[in-house]
Design a protein around this motif. Structure first.
Motif, short mmCIF file in Angstrom:
data_model
loop_
_atom_site.label_atom_id
_atom_site.label_comp_id
_atom_site.label_asym_id
_atom_site.label_seq_id
_atom_site.Cartn_x
_atom_site.Cartn_y
_atom_site.Cartn_z
N THR A 1 51.59 37.76 33.60
CA THR A 1 52.55 38.52 34.40
C THR A 1 51.81 39.61 35.17
OG1 THR A 1 53.01 40.14 32.67
CG2 THR A 1 54.33 38.12 32.67
N VAL A 2 52.49 40.25 36.09
CA VAL A 2 51.87 41.33 36.85
C VAL A 2 51.46 42.47 35.93
CG1 VAL A 2 52.26 43.10 38.62
CG2 VAL A 2 53.11 40.78 38.99
N MET A 3 52.33 42.85 34.99
CA MET A 3 52.04 43.96 34.09
C MET A 3 50.87 43.64 33.17
SD MET A 3 53.83 46.40 35.03
CE MET A 3 53.23 47.47 33.73
N GLN A 4 50.80 42.39 32.67
CA GLN A 4 49.67 41.99 31.84
C GLN A 4 48.36 42.06 32.62
OE1 GLN A 4 51.13 38.11 30.68
NE2 GLN A 4 51.62 38.80 28.60
N THR A 5 48.42 41.64 33.87
CA THR A 5 47.23 41.66 34.72
C THR A 5 46.76 43.09 34.96
OG1 THR A 5 47.96 39.64 35.85
CG2 THR A 5 46.30 40.97 36.97
N VAL A 6 47.71 43.99 35.25
CA VAL A 6 47.37 45.39 35.47
C VAL A 6 46.78 46.01 34.21
CG1 VAL A 6 48.30 47.68 36.00
CG2 VAL A 6 49.08 45.69 37.31
N ARG A 7 47.39 45.73 33.05
CA ARG A 7 46.89 46.28 31.78
C ARG A 7 45.47 45.80 31.50
NH1 ARG A 7 52.27 45.68 29.66
NH2 ARG A 7 51.73 43.60 28.87
N ASN A 8 45.21 44.51 31.74
CA ASN A 8 43.87 43.96 31.52
C ASN A 8 42.83 44.62 32.42
OD1 ASN A 8 44.88 42.22 29.60
ND2 ASN A 8 45.00 40.46 30.97
N LEU A 9 43.21 44.83 33.67
CA LEU A 9 42.30 45.48 34.62
C LEU A 9 41.97 46.90 34.19
CD1 LEU A 9 43.57 44.35 38.16
CD2 LEU A 9 41.22 44.20 37.35
N VAL A 10 43.00 47.66 33.83
CA VAL A 10 42.80 49.06 33.42
C VAL A 10 41.97 49.12 32.15
CG1 VAL A 10 43.97 51.16 32.63
CG2 VAL A 10 44.91 49.86 34.55
N LYS A 11 42.19 48.18 31.23
CA LYS A 11 41.43 48.13 29.98
C LYS A 11 39.95 47.84 30.25
CE LYS A 11 43.45 45.95 26.67
NZ LYS A 11 43.96 44.82 25.83
N CYS B 1 40.42 47.91 39.91
CA CYS B 1 41.28 47.33 40.95
C CYS B 1 40.56 47.24 42.29
CB CYS B 1 42.55 48.18 41.13
SG CYS B 1 43.63 48.19 39.68
N TYR B 2 39.42 47.96 42.40
CA TYR B 2 38.66 47.96 43.65
C TYR B 2 37.39 47.12 43.57
CZ TYR B 2 41.70 51.31 45.93
OH TYR B 2 42.79 51.91 46.52
N ARG B 3 37.30 46.25 42.55
CA ARG B 3 36.16 45.33 42.49
C ARG B 3 36.23 44.37 43.67
NH1 ARG B 3 36.69 43.97 36.13
NH2 ARG B 3 35.71 45.85 35.32
N GLY B 4 35.11 44.18 44.31
CA GLY B 4 35.08 43.30 45.48
C GLY B 4 35.48 44.00 46.76
N LEU B 5 35.61 45.36 46.72
CA LEU B 5 36.02 46.08 47.93
C LEU B 5 35.00 45.91 49.05
CD1 LEU B 5 37.85 48.06 49.45
CD2 LEU B 5 36.56 49.95 48.40
N GLY B 6 33.70 45.97 48.69
CA GLY B 6 32.65 45.82 49.70
C GLY B 6 32.76 44.49 50.44
N PRO B 7 32.72 43.35 49.69
CA PRO B 7 32.86 42.07 50.36
C PRO B 7 34.18 41.90 51.09
CG PRO B 7 31.94 41.74 48.18
CD PRO B 7 32.34 43.19 48.28
N ARG B 8 35.28 42.50 50.53
CA ARG B 8 36.57 42.37 51.21
C ARG B 8 36.58 43.14 52.53
NH1 ARG B 8 42.35 44.53 50.77
NH2 ARG B 8 43.56 42.75 51.50
#
Length: 356
Positions: free
Chosen positions: A301-311, A318-325
């Protein structure tokens, strides 16, 4: 179109080519040439998209250079083009929808805002933002299933071939192996039904719709500012060259036009990338990764994804890949806007109208 050189009613003006509206285009030529031109653009930029996608799904930060070398060493050039065939098949119809919605909305909203009494600059910004919003929503109907399939192909076998470290193991990428895009499409459809192909559709709309709106609005503002600065410079040159005023105006050549479009596109891409990067990271993970519940694999889910990222890394994750993007968006936007304007001029019914 004639753009005022400065706010102080300077005698010098910048004479830009006339704008091309939707009704002025030869539609068959527009879509045929557009498919060819944008397919070439997609091929050139695809390796950067692969880098961005893999960085977003790895649980730790990996530099673009290290990841690029790893892909080249273990997978060769083909590793940078995983899922490209699938992506290309979706690019053509998605671009057709995108360009149609963009031009129709821009033309209609632009006319309506001018009638409502908005200034030319404000009307252009509103029309561009509305066009970016509607075109992104239209394109996602086609693009989301293609995105799901191509991104799964991009990260397939990453754990075994890219960065060999337990810290960099993709947490729960799909265990199903895909032979190609068609095989992936069939297996996802059999396992999850149509919902599997539209996984992350809502977050895709929330990512790309505001991203496009911000980009087109920022681009129109940057376009005005840059040409305004050039106009001020041209005005001063006219004052030095002609005694008593009556400047002759400035007509930029094709190289100047392309340079300004490129600069404005890069500026707009930076603004858009910074604002929407967290949503893009969440979207990518929703489309690629799975979770486990009672021994069964289930979409996150969106919330699970956000929790995993923050963990994994706090808000910075959340900004991984900002350079290539940012690089991808800047290069894509620069080539897109210059190619797009070139395409519109190639596809105009009456070429003589552009010289006025």
């Amino acid at each position: 179109m004639s753009l005022s050189a400065a706010e102080d009613n300077s005698a010098s003006e910048i004479h830009l080519p006339a704008d091309i509206d939707w009704h002025m285009l030869d539609k068959s030529k527009f879509f045929f040439l557009g498919a060819a031109l944008f397919s070439g653009v997609s091929a050139a930029l695809y390796p950067v998209v692969v880098l961005k996608t893999r960085q977003q799904v790895f649980p730790t930060q990996i530099s673009s250079l290290k990841l690029s070398l790893s892909i080249m060493n273990h997978e060769g050039v083909r590793g940078f083009y995983r899922g490209f065939g699938t992506s290309l098949m979706g690019t053509i119809p998605a671009r057709a929808l995108y360009m149609t919605a963009l031009e129709v909305t821009k033309s209609n909203v632009g006319t309506a805002t001018v009638r409502l009494g908005f200034s030319d600059t404000t009307a252009t910004a509103i029309a561009n933002a509305a066009a970016g919003l509607s075109s992104a929503m239209a394109a996602q109907v086609v693009w989301t299933p293609i995105d799901v399939v191509s991104q799964r192909l991009m990260v397939q076998d990453c754990n075994g071939s890219s960065i060999k470290s337990s810290k960099n193991m993709i947490p729960s990428s799909s265990s199903c192996r895909y032979m190609n895009g068609i095989d992936a499409f069939r297996k996802i459809l059999n396992a999850d039904g149509p919902r599997g192909l539209y996984r992350g559709f809502g977050i895709s709309i929330l990512t790309y719709a505001p991203s496009n709106a911000v980009w087109w609005a920022s681009y129109s503002v940057a376009h005005r500012l840059v040409w305004g600065g050039i106009g001020c410079y041209a005005s001063k040159k006219d004052e030095n060259a002609v005694n008593g005023g009556g400047g002759c105006g400035y007509r930029p050549g094709s190289k100047e036009m392309v340079a300004v479009q490129g600069v404005c596109a890069a500026m707009a891409s930076g603004v858009s990338a910074m604002i929407t990067m967290p949503l893009d990271t969440i979207k990518t993970r929703l489309q690629v990764l799975d979770g486990e519940e009672n021994g069964r694999t289930r979409p996150l889910t969106v919330m699970q994804t956000v929790r995993n990222l923050v963990k994994e890394g706090g808000f910075a994750a959340c900004y991984r890949g900002l350079g290539p993007r940012w690089v991808s968006m800047s290069m894509s936007a620069t080539t897109m806007i210059t190619t797009y304007e070139f395409l519109k001029r190639l596809s105009t019914k009456n070429r003589d109208s552009l010289t006025s």
